[in-house]
Enzyme design. Structure first.
Site, mmCIF file in Angstrom:
data_model
loop_
_atom_site.group_PDB
_atom_site.id
_atom_site.type_symbol
_atom_site.label_atom_id
_atom_site.label_comp_id
_atom_site.label_asym_id
_atom_site.label_seq_id
_atom_site.Cartn_x
_atom_site.Cartn_y
_atom_site.Cartn_z
ATOM 1 N N SER A 575 -18.385 8.018 43.920
ATOM 2 C CA SER A 575 -16.923 8.054 43.977
ATOM 3 C C SER A 575 -16.440 6.996 44.967
ATOM 4 O O SER A 575 -16.700 5.812 44.779
ATOM 5 C CB SER A 575 -16.447 9.462 44.343
ATOM 6 N N ASP A 650 -15.299 11.701 32.851
ATOM 7 C CA ASP A 650 -14.764 11.733 34.217
ATOM 8 C C ASP A 650 -13.235 11.677 34.187
ATOM 9 O O ASP A 650 -12.655 10.676 33.777
ATOM 10 C CB ASP A 650 -15.314 10.541 35.000
ATOM 11 N N HIS A 682 -16.728 14.162 36.893
ATOM 12 C CA HIS A 682 -16.871 13.243 38.021
ATOM 13 C C HIS A 682 -18.189 13.403 38.755
ATOM 14 O O HIS A 682 -18.685 12.455 39.350
ATOM 15 C CB HIS A 682 -15.704 13.424 38.992
#
Length: 705
Positions: A575, A650, A682
């Site tokens: 991320s 995602d 995600h």
């Protein structure tokens, strides 16, 4: 600050591990961290209403009740509930106490009550697709969402009662708004008496429909989500107030901009008013608003402004049930502190003046506010209380990371905590912090395995700021050898990877990686959480710039150690950490030989408005910042081996980020590796996580020779 936090030499805690014989497999490390290696805990602890008794779950299937000054007793097995009510609960799901004899359980769409004295209860079944079920404070009614609308039903007998009935799917009621930023974790807010129901409603008509591919359908189908990218049209929020008696709803709209945010909703104790924070879309201006229950604005209580951002994350708290005077959390002076206001918005006093971070308000009642904060050592989570005269007291003298529950009259505190050398301790304290009963003192579950003690220490940045680091060495570490390095990075706002807790915030796979002959290193750079405004806001309009420089200070520190092979440094993150992995690989290509970027942001113009605009402003307002921080504009610098990973479904960092970067590398004629995780969002969770970490670590080992 205690010296052992600065130089964590081999403590007595690890004496039994140094000569351990068992190898920790990667599968065990990944899947076992929260299973067989998770230290003994008290699960499902709760205080029983109107008593000084408490309860917790034994293996999730047996309910244990104890008295503070007495013994504990197993009082109920889940099979007893199943037999009495004709349900099939495998465990005490979502258990809460309605009163001193009655529990409420919720599993899937089934809601039951059970009285321990009469051994009778009730059961209802919500619609199968019902979500966000939220009880009122008396457990008489339960509200829930179904598709885009909001409903409620009495707990005792199911009636499907509609609060909203919008056929337009762009009008969504009862759900979280603003993509769960600014402390938003729910969309349903019962009044204290349960007579009224406040709820978020958002109009997403102008928000782009972003397509996600569903490969489970035959043929594949597109499933759209609403995703407002930075600078684009966003949702328009309202707050509804529904009266159960009149069955009428009034709506509160923002006062200063249609796309402003509504957050931090609270009811006043007398239920005459609703308070909320209206935040400008720019997130540089906040108005604390007080509304009458008829929807009219009673008063703007005060405003806050900032040249970076304001980010209210906690609702008003009321330390006296008979007064609408309230406590507000603000970081206006550089750290979150408590401010005591009269109900008309007059500042009565500043209750705390701490130069450390307040984390959460645990309870506000009877003229006292209990709150968690780091204290002087930013890796801790401690419990404090302060009265309305500003007298503050630390209640948890033991340094570490404390999780707490306070009983109804604030006479007792349940405290469960861990620390660097403490796997887990659970105990009960008096309200003054004095320990009265120990429930658990966990043993080290890693005894007998080849694991090493993490070394935690601050290093100085190039400009003299303390940056905390964690280093994990091989179990058989030899200071005369040279070791390659894996830097694990996140680096983004609100996150803190290094904590004074069991395993120091690390994942067990890091211990496995260390035993493959690696030094595993992590640094919490500026911009990351729990360090205050000066440390966190310096990133404004330039995400990744200061963070990269701080990470390179960590590399400089490593380079000064004789046992580091500076020609074999790898980096991995997910991320924001994936973004930092790309940034470090491309801004310092001569330093990093290999990197694995999972779910990475690659250009902030692709990211959602609520988060992206807070830290970067809009692409129109900050063209230079967006261009400077885009990985697409740095891709030409890549020299090392790079593996890009993304979940194909995602909804947070949409796959456009990674595909745009891959396309850029193709245009540049640069070879990279790419691996998708089909239908994962995600994060890659469940059984596939072992596959993920095997993929990540094998890639690093194979390419970092």
């Amino acid at each position: 600050m205690k010296k052992y936090f600065l130089f964590l030499l081999f403590s007595t805690f690890f004496v039994g591990i140094i000569d351990a014989q068992k190898d920790l497999t990667l599968k065990d490390a990944v899947s076992g961290q929260y299973r067989q290696f998770y230290p003994q805990h008290v699960f499902g602890f709760d205080w029983i209403k109107n008593t000084q008794k408490y309860s917790y779950l034994k293996q999730y299937q047996t309910l244990v009740v104890g008295e503070v000054g007495g013994e504990e007793k197993e009082v109920l097995h889940i099979s007893d509930v199943n037999s009495a009510l004709g349900v099939q609960f495998n465990y005490f799901a979502g258990i809460q106490w309605k009163d001193e004899n009655t529990i409420v359980l919720k599993l899937g769409n089934q809601v039951v009550t059970y009285n321990l004295e009469t051994k009778e209860g009730t059961k209802i079944e919500l619609p199968e697709e019902a979500e966000r079920a939220t009880f009122d404070h008396q457990f008489e009614n339960i509200a829930y969402t179904l598709d885009n609308n909001l409903y409620y039903t009495p707990v005792s007998e199911y009636h499907h009662l509609a609060v909203t009935s919008n056929e337009d799917l762009n009008i969504v009621s009862g759900r979280e708004i603003a993509r769960s930023e600014m402390g938003i974790t729910q969309g349903i807010f019962w009044s204290p008496s349960g007579d009224k129901l406040a709820f978020y409603q958002k109009d997403e008509s102008n928000v782009h429909d972003y397509p996600l591919l569903d490969i489970n359908a035959l043929p594949g189908e597109l499933s759209s989500i609403k995703y407002p990218m930075a600078g684009q049209a966003s949702e328009q929020a309202k707050l509804g107030i529904f009266s159960l008696e009149s069955e009428q709803t009034i709506f509160i709209s923002t006062q200063h901009g249609k796309e402003n945010y509504i957050t931090n909703v609270s009811w006043t104790p007398d239920e005459k008013y609703v308070m909320l924070a209206e935040v400008a879309r720019s997130q540089k201006h906040m108005w604390l608003q007080k509304y009458n229950v008829d929807g009219t604005l009673a008063k703007t209580l005060f405003e806050e402004k900032s040249t970076t951002w304001v980010e209210p994350e906690r609702p008003a708290h009321f330390p006296n049930k008979n007064s609408n005077d309230f406590v507000w959390v603000s970081e206006r002076d550089g750290f979150d502190n408590l401010y005591y206001y009269s109900e008309d918005g007059t500042l009565k006093s500043q209750l705390t003046n701490n130069i450390f971070v307040l984390k959460d308000i645990v309870k506000a009642d009877d003229g006292e506010v209990f709150f968690t904060a780091t204290g002087e050592y930013p890796l801790n989570t401690l419990l404090y209380k302060v009265d309305l005269k500003g007298k503050q007291k630390l209640l948890t003298k033991e340094e570490g990371t404390h999780s707490l529950k306070i009983n109804e009259d604030a006479s007792y505190i349940f405290d469960q905590y861990s620390a660097h050398n403490v796997p887990n301790i659970a105990l009960i304290r008096k309200s003054n912090g004095k320990e009265v009963k120990e429930l658990i003192k966990a043993e080290n579950t890693l005894e007998g395995y080849k694991v090493s003690e993490a070394e935690i220490k601050p290093i100085k940045s190039r400009d003299g700021v303390d940056l905390y680091t964690r280093m994990i060495k091989p179990h058989d570490f030899d200071a005369t050898k040279k070791y390659p390095v894996l830097i694990y990075v996140y680096g983004g706002p609100h996150a803190q990877l290094i904590t004074n807790s069991w395993l120091d915030g690390a994942s067990l796979w890091m211990q496995w990686m260390a035993n493959q002959g690696y030094i595993v290193f992590t640094l919490d750079n500026r911009g990351s959480g729990n360090r205050g405004v000066a440390f966190e806001h310096v990133i404004h309009r330039n995400l990744g710039v200061i963070e990269h420089k701080d990470q390179m200070d960590g590399v400089k520190y490593l380079s000064g150690l004789d046992y580091i092979d500076t020609n074999r440094i790898a980096v991995h993150g997910w991320s924001f950490g994936g973004y930092m992995t790309g940034t470090m690989m491309m801004k310092s290509p001569e330093v990093f030989k290999v990197g694995v970027a999972g779910g990475p942001v690659t250009d902030w113009k692709f990211y959602e408005a609520m988060y992206g605009e807070r830290y970067m402003d809009t692409p129109e307002e900050n063209k230079e910042g967006y261009e400077k921080t885009s990985l697409l504009n740095q891709a030409k610098n890549l020299k090392g081996d790079l593996l890009l990973i993304h979940g194909t479904s995602d909804p947070v960092v949409v796959m456009q980020h990674n595909l745009a970067l891959v396309k850029k590398f193709i245009d540049l004629g640069i070879q990279v590796d790419f691996f998708p995780y089909p239908m994962h969002e995600h994060n890659v969770r469940g059984k596939d996580r072992v596959h993920l970490m095997t993929k990540v670590l094998d890639y690093i080992i194979e390419n970092n020779q």
